[in-house]
Enzyme design. Structure first.
Site, mmCIF file in Angstrom:
data_model
loop_
_atom_site.group_PDB
_atom_site.id
_atom_site.type_symbol
_atom_site.label_atom_id
_atom_site.label_comp_id
_atom_site.label_asym_id
_atom_site.label_seq_id
_atom_site.Cartn_x
_atom_site.Cartn_y
_atom_site.Cartn_z
ATOM 1 N N GLU A 64 -6.568 -3.663 -2.454
ATOM 2 C CA GLU A 64 -6.889 -3.294 -3.835
ATOM 3 C C GLU A 64 -6.592 -1.823 -4.102
ATOM 4 O OE1 GLU A 64 -10.651 -5.880 -5.332
ATOM 5 O OE2 GLU A 64 -11.140 -4.232 -3.968
ATOM 6 N N GLY A 122 -11.231 0.246 -9.227
ATOM 7 C CA GLY A 122 -10.381 -0.954 -9.182
ATOM 8 C C GLY A 122 -10.625 -1.784 -7.929
ATOM 9 N N LYS A 136 3.268 -15.898 -9.698
ATOM 10 C CA LYS A 136 2.516 -16.621 -10.729
ATOM 11 C C LYS A 136 3.173 -17.938 -11.134
ATOM 12 C CE LYS A 136 -0.832 -13.565 -11.863
ATOM 13 N NZ LYS A 136 -2.261 -13.869 -12.063
#
Lengths: 372, 372
Positions: free
Chosen positions: A238, A244, A81
């Site tokens: 995933e 989800g 990130k």
């Protein structure tokens, strides 16, 4: 929000330009290989493990994997990130930037935004759910950010964000994933990965495929954008738990799934794929496929990384390896397309922010039983 | 037992020769650095943390550390023990070796001996306590060794060893630590470490000191032997719990402590220092000092390595870092001798063989409280 219409187009060239921008601020994270993991991944699953799947009674696939792991768990703030946050904030005009940034996150994006803001000497206002763990709040604060608490629902979060925005006019929102500046920043990870694998193979080949976690989709859309025209196949991974796997389900239905409510252990992947990210991920020219795995499969992959590779990653980061090891559909695809030589598959270890207590809880009930 | 009188002398040159022998069989493990750990180590402890110690009411030391970590947790079989086992078995004459090797161990030496035996295509007979964890027995067997079980007391173990020896005449015992071939093998780790640190510092300096765990003493005696005449200071680190600091106590009393019974979490360091190893470790020209830390301090160091460095090590491997962070006597010594520039201190991460369950149990009672 930073105006997306002023962002560069979603092309490989733009990711290269983003890399030039963020490089001074981020770590060139190492890549790892593991003979043990290659052996396990290249061994067919047992027939028993396919019982109850569509592949029951069929011969288990015999794919050959040569795996490379990109250690974004060793990135600044412990996750990829940092790339997106540094890119998005770098691209703001200095005058605009000076008024500070706002975001909401309970996780890695909070710390990434705080770090980038501190680096540029500007204020960061971060809205976090009041149920966030104390350690995450503390580490966001230790990076100099102002933390505000909100309830956990979307309306509560929006209300908190509006209040922060009202109190800090001119501060710019840095979205966690669904924005071109974020996508281009996250995509930089795979440019390094390509180079590192080619270097390690001494020019004799490179990545044949890359598989990365899919949550909000910034990372996967970025990687797909960066890999356009290179021939490197891009796959998403995933968690299946409680729906989800919204990306996978959306692709099957030909329509983005807009809401997801899952408490998967892969807590970084609980959000639905963002609107802009969906336009990239649903393009089969860009993303070859999205696969999903069970909670037990994620835990088994996580255990192997911790116990065999001796590397700490968070559960979300174990999801792509779980697909490689346990998703028979993916394994058949690799066997079929790669043939005997197999593929050099790049697995993105997206982050490593967890605690010893969280690891303990995750495996508390397991004992020493088999892990698949 | 391989006749120790035929072994090379305990000199730096012999360690260099041992390195040439084992190099083809072992990994050149990487070194790591951590800005976060340097900052923490170079920050004085709080006055509160010194309450109840001899340094209560004194100003906490302000040492400066530039830490380097040698990752033997990434060594073959996950611990430095591979070095000693490969060296000891390499030095046997092929004819002698062909009859196989015998050892006893519940831990890393079992796997190291099994791997070396398999590599040379000879039988390995390993006596393990019947209370050994299933995973350790399984991984020793998976390396092709024949495993025999014994009770946990010394007489029971000796009885089992005699029976195995009687059934396998000519098989050679490979002792776990107290033998020159083992010492010279383990010492090879620091030759690599020296080179790697010098390389990373671009020739501008190297290691000023090395600190390693002290259990049976093979590793520390090997490092001390290798560092003779180099000016690099060598320190040992022990757990204090239930008298596990037998090395430190022995040095204070001027006499080796022959028996220890501790259940410290640093389970690789529960044995007393071996007789031969003692002759090296008690020589102040070779080992400058041995320090010990509490169970809580070991856990706090282990937590930092797992959560901040994202690297999995076993509790024994966290003991030297715990000394660096928490032993005020050691920290004063570094402040005093190193001065403002500080020291480049090499910390040996001796091994990484643990399980997610063991990590969970260790930290189960902790919650999110402060870690010092």
């Amino acid at each position: 929000m930073a105006d997306p219409t002023t962002s560069p187009p979603l092309t490989r060239t733009s990711v290269q330009a983003a890399h030039a921008i963020v490089k001074p601020y981020i770590h060139l994270t190492p890549i790892l290989t593991s003979t043990t993991l290659n052996t396990i991944a290249s061994t067919p699953q047992t027939p028993e493990s396919l019982v109850g799947t569509p592949y029951e009674d069929q011969t288990p696939a015999r794919p050959t994997f040569n795996l490379f792991f990109k250690c974004e768990n060793l990135q600044k703030i412990g996750a990829f990130k940092a790339r997106g946050a540094f890119h998005a904030i770098s691209r703001l005009a200095p005058k605009e930037r000076a008024k500070g940034v706002i975001t909401h996150s309970s996780g890695n994006h909070a710390q990434a935004t705080a770090l980038a803001a501190r680096t540029f000497g500007i204020p960061a206002h971060i809205v976090m759910p009041s149920i966030s763990t104390a350690s995450k709040v503390a580490s966001t604060r230790s990076l100099g950010a102002q933390v505000y608490f909100s309830g956990s629902t979307a309306p509560e979060r929006l209300e908190a964000l509006s209040a922060v925005q009202a109190a800090n006019p001119g501060a710019v929102t840095v979205p966690p994933y669904d924005h071109p500046d974020i996508i281009l920043g996250q995509g930089t990870v795979v440019l390094e990965f390509e180079d590192q694998v080619q270097g390690q193979l001494d020019g004799k080949g490179g990545l044949d495929a890359v598989i990365a976690p899919l949550g909000g989709g910034g990372l996967l859309a970025g990687i797909a954008t960066a890999m356009q025209g290179t021939g490197v196949r891009v796959f998403g991974a995933e968690p299946a738990y409680q729906g989800g796997n919204d990306g996978q389900r959306g692709l099957a239905a030909g329509k983005r799934v807009e809401e997801v409510s899952t408490l998967t252990i892969a807590d970084g992947l609980r959000t639905p794929v963002g609107l802009l990210n969906w336009t990239v991920i649903s393009d089969v020219e860009k993303v070859r496929g999205v696969f999903s795995v069970s909670e037990e499969q994620i835990k088994a992959a996580l255990r192997l990384v911790l116990e065999r590779m001796k590397v700490v990653i968070e559960p979300s980061a174990a999801v792509p390896l779980a697909v490689v090891l346990f998703d028979e559909e993916f394994r058949r695809l690799v066997e079929r397309e790669a043939g005997e030589g197999g593929w050099n598959v790049g697995v993105v270890f997206s982050g490593g922010n967890t605690t010893v207590e969280a690891i303990g809880k995750l495996f508390a009930e397991e004992g020493e039983k088999a892990t698949a």
